[in-house]
Each structure stands twice: as structure tokens, then as C-alpha cells.
Design a protein around this motif. Sequence first.
Motif, short mmCIF file in Angstrom:
data_model
loop_
_atom_site.label_atom_id
_atom_site.label_comp_id
_atom_site.label_asym_id
_atom_site.label_seq_id
_atom_site.Cartn_x
_atom_site.Cartn_y
_atom_site.Cartn_z
N TYR A 199 -2.96 2.97 -10.21
CA TYR A 199 -3.15 3.97 -9.16
C TYR A 199 -2.71 5.35 -9.64
N LEU A 204 -10.20 6.40 -1.98
CA LEU A 204 -10.59 5.30 -2.86
C LEU A 204 -9.41 4.43 -3.21
N ALA A 205 -8.27 5.04 -3.55
CA ALA A 205 -7.08 4.28 -3.92
C ALA A 205 -6.59 3.44 -2.74
N ASN A 212 -12.24 -1.56 6.34
CA ASN A 212 -12.77 -0.57 5.40
C ASN A 212 -13.56 0.53 6.11
N THR A 223 0.83 -1.21 0.00
CA THR A 223 0.00 0.00 0.00
C THR A 223 0.86 1.26 0.00
N THR A 236 -7.62 -3.55 0.33
CA THR A 236 -8.49 -4.71 0.12
C THR A 236 -7.84 -5.72 -0.81
N GLY A 237 -7.27 -5.24 -1.93
CA GLY A 237 -6.61 -6.14 -2.85
C GLY A 237 -5.42 -6.85 -2.24
N LEU A 285 -8.98 0.42 -2.15
CA LEU A 285 -8.78 -0.60 -3.18
C LEU A 285 -7.47 -1.34 -2.97
N CYS A 286 -6.42 -0.59 -2.63
CA CYS A 286 -5.10 -1.20 -2.46
C CYS A 286 -5.06 -2.11 -1.23
#
Length: 285
Positions: free
Chosen positions: A164, A208-209, A272, A71, A215-216, A212-213
Motif C-alpha cells: 500500500y 483504489l487502496a 464496493n 484497513t 475486499t482482501g 483493495l484492502c
Amino acid sequence: MGWLYASPTAVLVAVLFVVPLVLVLIMSASDWSLLAGNDGTNFPENYTEVLDHRMFWPAVVFTLKYTVIATVLLIGLGLGLALLVQESSRWSGVLRTSFLLPTALGLASASLLFYALYSPQVGPMSDFLARFGIGNGQVNVLGTADGALWGTVILIVWRFAGFYMLLLLVGLQGIGQEVYESARMDGANTWQVFRKITLPLLKPSLALATILCVTGSLLAFDQFYILTKGGPDGATMTVVQLVYNLAFESKRDLGMAAALSVLVLLALVVINVVQLKALRRSPDE
């Protein structure tokens, strides 16, 4: 009429999310092996066995470690690349395309590519490291825990940095130029403009980035499964890999795998929610 328009999406959500979620909850509370099927309820045995599994806590620690590293690097590099190509110039289009090009390659394909690059037999990495006095031309990058971690991080940064960059570039281009002009007229230098204007106004895109990062990264599976198979000696076993291992390899116990999946889902929801609260814009912004 509203329900009629919403029904196709509602059906898809029910079939692809609600039904599997209910099934996983049922499996997590059942003695459900891969070969024998459901042998009845055994709640909370699956959860206690998962928490007592020898690989559970090492997998959690490694997944969190990988998530933090990935991240920080992806958001930092993505922001740096976005700032680099923000202004329209002669080379900005070429640079944007070059940075974004790796995202067109599937993660599995990219993992296989890096697996070949890291191979001590056919890959160029061993010879490259030998030029700097590291090894004798037969360096197994993925043969150590640290090498496997950083080798995978390099793959992920190469594969996702452009994504990203694009995400943050959209946020940067949404900031009006008049704001920057006003700040410069007030005597603000480059660092002050970045800290006082760019970062605060970029907060939604950064949120948002980051979500997403994170969670991924927490759900990382493909890259580690292809590159390391969780090795060496389980040092790169992620939580999702452990779910797969419990379901189809070591235990072949779908109940334990489902219980671990439920724990992962709960952890993702909590993480989150915390991220959203931490990154939410304040009213005065």
C-alpha cells in the motif's frame, strides 16, 4: 476484427468467471452434498440454513471487525510510509526496498513464519513478552481471541504495508511539484498543504487502496486458517473460513457453502459500490 481480438479474453472470462458463477448459483439452490452430489432443487432452504447457522453471525461480526482494523492500519501506515520515502534522498531507496521486501513473500509462507514466531515452544515471542513481565516464558499468543486477532493483524500489516506504500507513493508522485510551490508561496503550512492539496489529489489512489484492502480483508482465509484454524473456540472464524468449513469439514454441504458464497458476493458488490460513491471525486475537484 474487434471480436476476434477480444475473443481470447472473452473465453477466459467465460471459463474462469461466468461458468463458475452459474455453477455456484445452481449449487446454492440445490441439495448438493460433497459426497452424494446433487439431489435436486431445495431453494431457499440452503440460504435459511446458512442464516440460522450458529457460526454465521459471529463470523460476520468478526470479519467486519478485522476488516475495519486491518484497513485503518494498512491505509494509515501505507500513507505514512509513502510520505516518508516520497522525497528522493540518500536513504529513500533503502527504505523503499526494506518496506516492500515482505510483499515478495507469499501469504501462506508468511503465515507459517509467524506461526513459528508465536509458538510458545520454539518461538521467541514468549521470551520477549516474559522480559516485560507478561507470562512466564510460555505465552500462547494465539491461545486467546484477542491475541489471535492482533497476532494476525500484525502479520498482515507486516506483509502488506509495503504494497500500500507503493500504491500511494505512485499517487503522490503524480502530484506536480508546482502545486506545492504555489501553496507555500501563498503561506500554507505543512498541515494545510497535506489537508488541502495532498489528500484531495490523492483521492483516486486512496480509493483504489481502500477498495483493495477492504475486499482482501473481507475475503481473509489463508492467514487465519494457518494461524488459528478459526480458534480458539471459533473466535477467529471468518466468513470465507465458514464457507470452507461448511463445504469440506463440518457439514460437507456444497449447497450451503455455495449459498454463503453468493451472500458474500452480494455483500462485496454492495460494499464496493458504496465505497466508490463515497470516494468518487466531485466535479469541482
